[in-house]
Design a protein around this motif. Sequence first.
Motif, PDB file in Angstrom:
ATOM      1  N   GLY A 265       0.812  -1.209   0.000  1.00 19.48           N
ATOM      2  CA  GLY A 265       0.000   0.000   0.000  1.00 19.48           C
ATOM      3  C   GLY A 265       0.842   1.253   0.000  1.00 19.48           C
ATOM      4  O   GLY A 265       0.541   2.228  -0.711  1.00 19.48           O
ATOM      5  N   PHE A 266       1.930   1.237   0.769  1.00 20.54           N
ATOM      6  CA  PHE A 266       2.774   2.434   0.818  1.00 20.54           C
ATOM      7  C   PHE A 266       3.514   2.633  -0.499  1.00 20.54           C
ATOM      8  O   PHE A 266       3.687   3.769  -0.950  1.00 20.54           O
TER       9      PHE A 266
ATOM     10  N   LEU B 284      -6.814   1.379   0.749  1.00 13.16           N
ATOM     11  CA  LEU B 284      -5.964   2.490   0.352  1.00 13.16           C
ATOM     12  C   LEU B 284      -6.789   3.572  -0.347  1.00 13.16           C
ATOM     13  O   LEU B 284      -6.471   4.762  -0.263  1.00 13.16           O
TER      14      LEU B 284
ATOM     15  N   LEU C 156      -5.602   9.663  -0.244  1.00  8.38           N
ATOM     16  CA  LEU C 156      -4.735   8.494  -0.100  1.00  8.38           C
ATOM     17  C   LEU C 156      -4.241   8.326   1.337  1.00  8.38           C
ATOM     18  O   LEU C 156      -4.122   7.195   1.834  1.00  8.38           O
ATOM     19  N   SER C 157      -3.977   9.428   2.016  1.00 12.50           N
ATOM     20  CA  SER C 157      -3.532   9.343   3.407  1.00 12.50           C
ATOM     21  C   SER C 157      -4.627   8.803   4.310  1.00 12.50           C
ATOM     22  O   SER C 157      -4.355   8.017   5.225  1.00 12.50           O
TER      23      SER C 157
ATOM     24  N   LEU D 243       0.996   4.116  -2.838  1.00  8.44           N
ATOM     25  CA  LEU D 243       0.731   5.503  -2.453  1.00  8.44           C
ATOM     26  C   LEU D 243       1.861   6.412  -2.934  1.00  8.44           C
ATOM     27  O   LEU D 243       1.612   7.460  -3.553  1.00  8.44           O
TER      28      LEU D 243
ATOM     29  N   TYR E 174      -4.651   5.068   3.686  1.00 14.26           N
ATOM     30  CA  TYR E 174      -3.513   4.343   4.261  1.00 14.26           C
ATOM     31  C   TYR E 174      -3.589   4.325   5.782  1.00 14.26           C
ATOM     32  O   TYR E 174      -3.265   3.318   6.412  1.00 14.26           O
TER      33      TYR E 174
END
Length: 221
Positions: A31-32, A78, A56-57, A35, A60
């Motif tokens: 996911g990171f 996400l 997106l933040s 992102l 996450y």
Amino acid sequence: MAAVNVSFEPLSLASRAWDIFKANVGPLLGGFVVLAALVSASAAVYFGPLILVGPLSVGYFKMVRDAAQGRPAQFADLFYGFQNGFLTALLVGLVSQLLITLGMVLCILPGLFLVMVYWPVYLVLLDGETDFWKAMETSRRLVMDNFVQWIWLHVIMQLILLAGMLLCCVGAFVAFPVALIMTSLAYDMQRGAEPVDVAAEPVETWEEAPQADDAGAPPAE
């Protein structure tokens, strides 16, 4: 829920966050990476990163918080911020980044202060706040109510992030998720919702729990 002054014990949080990351390494790492790739690619468009970073933040942080509370992180989450409170997340990301940038121009220290006070803002959105400015103010007050503990937490997180960057930058893809897990753990501690152990069974929510009637009778079969 009122803020609660607590001692975070950042080193202990870092250890717990590492265990949580290892238990959910696939979705949290993947996911990171996605992102970071999406935000980087959006830089080709004017203001692209400012548009994507908020939603997106939120997504996450939802993955991170689920993992911190003993539920499996889901990669699909996400994109949660695009389907739930998109405009609020967009405004939080846009306004906070503009204020932080302005603060950095003004001798750096104001910018670093704003980074810290707005660091948990996306968790406030996940708690249901729908007004972007109220979310930012809630985040600021939460940090200021426990200011020294958040400073120590950020010192440890920045050291972790620095270590990740020194490992040919590849370590950042581990360091950032660990730092965000630490943030989620600290946030829930201060809001009075202590997360369960990563090895524990998923937390039973009020929707899942059997409901008693007004007289206190057991639930019907």
